[in-house]
Design an enzyme around this catalytic site. Structure first.
Site, PDB file in Angstrom:
ATOM      1  CG  ASP A   1      -7.392  -1.225  77.670  1.00  0.00           C
ATOM      2  OD1 ASP A   1      -6.184  -1.363  77.412  1.00  0.00           O
ATOM      3  OD2 ASP A   1      -7.996  -0.137  77.543  1.00  0.00           O
TER       4      ASP A   1
ATOM      5  CG  ASP B   1      -4.708   4.309  73.338  1.00  0.00           C
ATOM      6  OD1 ASP B   1      -5.394   3.376  72.879  1.00  0.00           O
ATOM      7  OD2 ASP B   1      -4.600   4.524  74.560  1.00  0.00           O
TER       8      ASP B   1
HETATM    9  C1  DGJ Z   1      -6.820   2.536  76.656  1.00  0.00           C
HETATM   10  C2  DGJ Z   1      -7.247   2.013  75.312  1.00  0.00           C
HETATM   11  O1  DGJ Z   1      -6.167   1.867  74.483  1.00  0.00           O
HETATM   12  C3  DGJ Z   1      -8.302   2.951  74.758  1.00  0.00           C
HETATM   13  O2  DGJ Z   1      -8.665   2.560  73.464  1.00  0.00           O
HETATM   14  C4  DGJ Z   1      -9.487   2.958  75.675  1.00  0.00           C
HETATM   15  O3  DGJ Z   1     -10.083   1.697  75.685  1.00  0.00           O
HETATM   16  C5  DGJ Z   1      -9.047   3.359  77.072  1.00  0.00           C
HETATM   17  N1  DGJ Z   1      -7.950   2.570  77.545  1.00  0.00           N
HETATM   18  C6  DGJ Z   1     -10.200   3.239  78.035  1.00  0.00           C
HETATM   19  O4  DGJ Z   1      -9.817   3.486  79.322  1.00  0.00           O
END
Ligand code: DGJ
Length: 831
Positions: free
Chosen positions: A519, A591
């Site tokens: 991430d 997301d």
């Molecule tokens: C952002 C990501 O896009 C989410 O899916 C998740 O992993 C969060 N970060 C976790 O902090």
């Protein structure tokens, strides 16, 4: 293939340069269905001649096509006394520069040793390479551990670029060497052909052979000059949870710029763009697309100059960028990939899909179907312990999931997003047996195990920051801005990169880890590196050097852990690009897991990226980003077109929903081969219908065209709509198919107090009686059962059962509320 054609057929033993100039040498790059051509003009400039559908090219192409302007008028700059009719401002060129009369978007801007910005690159020589050499960045899918080499082992080998990921397995490479007149500055133009998917990559290298330093202020990767300007630009913009919204704007006098300044390829404007004729749609018409194999700031500009020609350039964003080259140094740009289709946007997308699947994604997972996963994020956020995770995992295993992913929150004191990034040791309160203990238990359930990391970041509240505050990117003595409470590690520094590789190596080796979600949750601010000052490096190099640093880390880790399936993520789609896809075969696309929003976002990605690289999850309801309610079936039907996962607490779900998920996953596993490798077509891309609702329709057809899976979704239930149809694309006209749907049962509660229209006793809505009845009474959904030829499905369309419209319901009526969807399955049948 590359063809080099000349009006003079005699072989040249003499000077390649003057021969090419005197004879108007033409370079032709041919793919299966396209031709790209340019020639060397007498002056030595490269004139772009053509890019489009395949044409029959002879040596006389330059005589037929190249500019015949003899007496340029007005206040144009005449290039020189010797070539007085040449005006660079009116000429279609392969590369343009500044200072010699071309006032349009330049390909390069270089500050020379004497401070001048004028460059004049002309042809010097060329090479054609046939043999493919593995560079350090290309790893054979069958032998991941094989060491590559960037050395050139024979005269006829491809020169590989270094430091940047590149597409792999081109058919051929053409390198054209250019020299800036009067200077010892050289430019090598790389063209690589990907015949199978009608793509060409372009990139370039500048070599400084002056005694002193030069500074590159702009160096694009590709330039395409079109001879007219009757085009529209389609670009894909957005924000967090609103990625990849397509917009089409006509190009007109002046410039349209699609760029990113976030330090990443960004969710603001993806580097993928399309230029198309105004009558081009998904199925017809001419169109051109470009993308960049790069994960940092990018720049795409379409400019219509004063002579009605359209210039397109793409490359590293020149704003805030410069790069110094000392004597003897070189600078290489990322590769841009371009493609053309005369058959509409679906065909254009197919070119890009095949390019990504066959020439970008690599390693063990490149051609391997992806496991169905359960991710803990929306199911638990930071609040979990081993017991809770195992309960989720047990349910996931029962439902048929293949991989359990532990998302954020497993390390340091990470109970919210303010702390512990940088401290990559397991939180033993949450997981007393450590990652190893948990992973063993997960494997014991028959699941693979994956984890989340965000290695490029650090929280100020972390041991890592307390020990190495200088590793974080900031400007000493100034206030620092943060994003999601975190700072970025300075990956331009070797010691920081080594630390990241060491820490991640420890984490990835600490347990049986099969998948890693990498991430990156903020964009750049306060960019600065202390080290640069001592080394006479401009701070304008920071962001590019960061990207190179990231690639160095990813290269080392993916090579060390070839079996791990890496998934890219940057708050969803903030770094969804071909650079990341060279290391990570899939990316968390957004997301936003709301099914309706996702249908739009995934449609946006589909223009430039295959669905096999798009991760998509079924999440809880109401949706956490929109609070919208959509059925578990719709959520699945949208997500199944990407790499399917679940991101909800299966343990908390009703038995009925868990049973549905079990059936969904079983079906997905059957359809996965078609979905993963098939040809994806947009049938309707969110179009507003006559009735005012909006519709998405897709179909994925297997390569042998014997099987297909189609999807249909409307955002609004339209009352009194007795006729519903579905028209396919891409099926084989001459083959007979059987089309069926998923046959579902509906809970009687879904009809609310309409139950009283048929019930002998009055049932109060939501009463205990209502709930008890609903346990036993399920309403049959419709059955579609149509056999017809591909030509009927493709050209005529078929009638589906009508939607519910207050006039009666049985199994010949579709239960079709707001945000309903359907999946249709096609199988070729013998007749
Ligand atoms: C952002 C990501 O896009 C989410 O899916 C998740 O992993 C969060 N970060 C976790 O902090």
């Amino acid at each position: 293939m590359v063809k080099v054609l000349c009006s003079n057929h005699e072989n040249t033993d003499g000077d390649v340069k003057s021969y090419a100039q005197e004879n108007g040498q033409v370079f032709v790059l041919e793919t299966a269905h396209t031709t790209y051509a340019f020639c060397v003009r007498e002056s030595g400039h490269l004139e772009h001649l053509y890019y489009g559908e395949k044409i029959d090219v002879h040596y006389d192409l330059s005589a037929a096509v190249s500019s015949k302007c003899k007496y340029p008028g007005g206040n144009l700059v005449n290039y020189s006394k010797e070539y007085s009719s040449l005006t660079l401002e009116t000429l279609c060129q392969e590369i343009s520069s500044v200072g010699k009369g071309d006032v349009r978007e330049p390909f390069c801007v270089i500050e020379h040793v004497d401070g001048s910005y004028t460059s004049d690159f002309v042809f010097d020589s060329f090479e054609v390479h046939e043999e493919f050499i593995k560079s350090d960045f290309v790893v054979d899918e069958n032998d991941f551990t094989q060491e590559g080499t960037a050395e050139i082992t024979s005269e006829n080998s491809m020169v590989q670029l270094t430091g940047l990921p590149t597409a792999h397995h081109p058919t051929q490479q053409l390198v054209v060497h250019m020299k800036s007149l009067g200077r010892n500055v050289f430019m090598d133009l790389y063209y690589e052909i990907y015949e199978d998917c009608d793509c060409i990559t372009r990139s370039c290298q500048v070599r400084n052979q002056e005694d002193g330093k030069i500074t590159i202020h702009r160096l694009m990767s590709a330039q395409v000059d079109f001879r007219d300007c009757d085009y529209e630009m389609m670009h894909f913009s957005g924000a967090w949870v609103r990625e990849m919204t397509p917009e089409t704007i006509p190009v007109s006098r002046g410039k349209i710029i699609n760029s990113s300044s976030t330090g990443t390829s960004s969710n603001r404007n993806n580097p993928f763009i399309i230029l198309k004729r105004s009558d081009t749609n998904d199925d017809h018409g001419k169109c051109f697309a470009s993308n960049l194999i790069y994960s940092g700031n990018h720049y795409e500009c379409a400019e219509v100059g004063s002579f009605g020609k359209l210039r397109f350039v793409t490359g590293i964003n020149p704003n805030g960028f410069s790069y110094g080259l000392s004597a003897g140094e070189t600078f290489v740009t990322p590769q841009a990939v371009i493609t053309f289709s005369e058959n509409g946007l679906n065909d254009l997308s197919h070119h890009m899909h095949e390019f990504v699947r066959n020439h970008i994604v690599r390693g063990m997972w490149a051609k391997k179907e992806r496991p169905v996963l359960l991710n803990s994020w929306e199911a638990a956020y930071f609040k979990f312990d081993e017991g809770k995770l195992l309960k989720m995992a047990r349910n996931a295993a029962k439902a048929g999931c293949e991989l359990f992913v532990l998302d954020d929150g497993w390390f340091g004191n990470r109970n919210d997003d303010t702390k512990s990034l940088g401290d990559w040791t397991c939180n033993m309160q949450k997981l007393p047996g450590g990652l190893k203990g948990l992973s063993d238990k997960i494997h014991g359930l028959g699941l693979q195990f994956g984890i989340w990391v965000e290695p490029e970041m650090v929280n100020v509240d972390s041991e890592c920051y307390r020990t190495h505050p200088d590793w974080a990117v900031d400007i000493p003595g100034m206030n620092h801005s943060e994003g999601r409470n975190q700072r970025i590690l300075n990956l331009t520094r070797t010691d920081v990169r080594d630390y990241v590789v060491e820490e991640m190596t420890k984490v990835f080796s600490s347990a049986d880890i099969n998948y890693v979600k990498w991430d990156m949750n903020r964009i750049f601010s306060d960019t600065y590196s202390d080290e640069f000052a001592d080394q006479d490096i401009s701070q304008q190099e920071f962001l590019h050097r960061y990207v190179l640093g990231l690639y160095d880390i990813l290269e080392r880790l993916t090579r060390a852990f070839p079996e791990i399936l890496f998934e890219g993520c940057a708050s969803g789609g903030n770094r969804f690009d071909l650079g990341i896809l060279c290391y990570m075969p899939q990316i968390w696309a957004s997301d936003n897991t709301d099914a309706w929003c996702r249908a739009g976002i995934q449609t946006g990605y589909s223009y430039g990226y295959p669905m096999s690289v798009v991760s998509a999850h079924v999440s809880g309801c109401p949706n956490h980003q929109t609070l919208r309610n959509t059925s578990i079936e719709t959520r699945f039907e949208v997500a199944m077109f990407g790499c399917l996962g679940y991101e909800c607490n299966l343990a908390d779900m009703s038995e009925e929903d868990r049973e549905r998920i079990y059936q969904q996953i079983a079906l997905y596993k059957k359809l996965r081969p078609v979905l993963f490798t098939g040809d994806y077509y947009r049938i309707n891309n969110g179009k507003r219908t006559y009735f005012g609702d909006e519709v998405y329709e897709w179909i994925c057809v297997s390569k042998d065209r014997k099987n297909a899976v189609a999807f249909q979704m409307h955002n609004m239930a339209v009352p009194n709509m007795p006729e519903v149809t579905f028209q396919a694309k891409g099926l084989d006209d001459s083959v007979v198919y059987h089309m069926s749907n998923r046959i579902l049962k509906y809970n009687v509660k879904a009809f609310g107090d309409l139950i009283n229209a048929v019930s002998p006793i009055h049932v109060k809505q939501d009463s205990i009686t209502h709930r008890i009845i609903s346990k036993f009474v399920k309403m049959d959904g419709e059955t579609e059962d149509i056999t017809a030829s591909g030509s009927v499905f493709n050209h005529c369309g078929v009638a589906l059962h009508q939607n519910y419209g207050a006039t009666g319901y049985d199994n010949e009526v579709r239960y079709y509320q707001d945000f309903s969807s359907r999946i249709f399955i096609f199988e070729a049948v013998e007749v």
